[in-house]
Motif scaffolding. Structure first.
Motif, PDB file in Angstrom:
ATOM      1  N   THR A  22       0.423  -1.387   0.048  1.00 40.07           N
ATOM      2  CA  THR A  22      -0.127  -0.359  -0.130  1.00 40.07           C
ATOM      3  C   THR A  22       0.763   1.450  -0.659  1.00 40.07           C
ATOM      4  O   THR A  22       1.966   1.087   0.317  1.00 40.07           O
ATOM      5  N   ARG A  25      -0.609   5.589   3.994  1.00 43.49           N
ATOM      6  CA  ARG A  25       0.525   5.144   5.403  1.00 43.49           C
ATOM      7  C   ARG A  25      -0.537   5.113   7.243  1.00 43.49           C
ATOM      8  O   ARG A  25      -0.055   5.132   7.975  1.00 43.49           O
ATOM      9  N   TYR A  27      -1.980   2.179   7.283  1.00 42.57           N
ATOM     10  CA  TYR A  27      -1.347   0.933   8.013  1.00 42.57           C
ATOM     11  C   TYR A  27      -1.028   0.732   9.783  1.00 42.57           C
ATOM     12  O   TYR A  27      -1.597  -0.254   9.829  1.00 42.57           O
ATOM     13  N   TYR A  44       4.872  -1.172   3.232  1.00 44.32           N
ATOM     14  CA  TYR A  44       4.628   0.611   2.346  1.00 44.32           C
ATOM     15  C   TYR A  44       5.924   1.405   2.097  1.00 44.32           C
ATOM     16  O   TYR A  44       6.797   1.725   2.460  1.00 44.32           O
ATOM     17  N   ARG A  46       7.105   4.340   0.634  1.00 47.46           N
ATOM     18  CA  ARG A  46       6.892   5.711   0.956  1.00 47.46           C
ATOM     19  C   ARG A  46       7.233   6.220  -0.008  1.00 47.46           C
ATOM     20  O   ARG A  46       8.183   6.152  -0.489  1.00 47.46           O
ATOM     21  N   VAL A  75       8.715  -0.502   6.003  1.00 48.47           N
ATOM     22  CA  VAL A  75       8.458   1.412   4.870  1.00 48.47           C
ATOM     23  C   VAL A  75       9.656   0.651   4.359  1.00 48.47           C
ATOM     24  O   VAL A  75      10.431   0.466   4.589  1.00 48.47           O
TER      25      VAL A  75
END
Length: 88
Positions: A22, A25, A27, A44, A46, A75
């Motif tokens: 995804t 942010r 989550y 994620y 970023r 991340v």
């Protein structure tokens, strides 16, 4: 699951034993303080100042090491990867 809430997607992914990839942010806010059942892993990428291809490379590398990603919020950022343990 177009139009589904983040919590619904997380619950569905957890029940289907699927990872979530995804750009959202939120989550981290769902699975840590709100206690929504986490999926096996969340990746994620970023958004930031890096080439368009970098998130793909940053995501493909950790995905090739399932044992490193499983059970974590990963991340993908301009300076590398960060792992946060998910609560099961």
């Amino acid at each position: 699951m177009p139009g589904a809430s983040d919590a619904a997607v997380s619950r569905h992914a957890a029940s289907e034993d699927r990872w979530v990839l995804t750009f959202d942010r939120n989550y981290g806010e769902l699975v840590f303080p709100r206690s929504v059942p986490p999926p096996p892993a969340i990746v994620y990428p970023r958004q930031g100042a890096f080439s368009a291809a970098w998130p793909a490379h940053g995501v493909l590398d950790p995905l090739s090491h399932e044992d490193w990603v499983a059970g974590h919020l990963v991340v993908v950022a301009g300076r590398g990867l960060q792992r946060l343990r998910l609560l099961a």
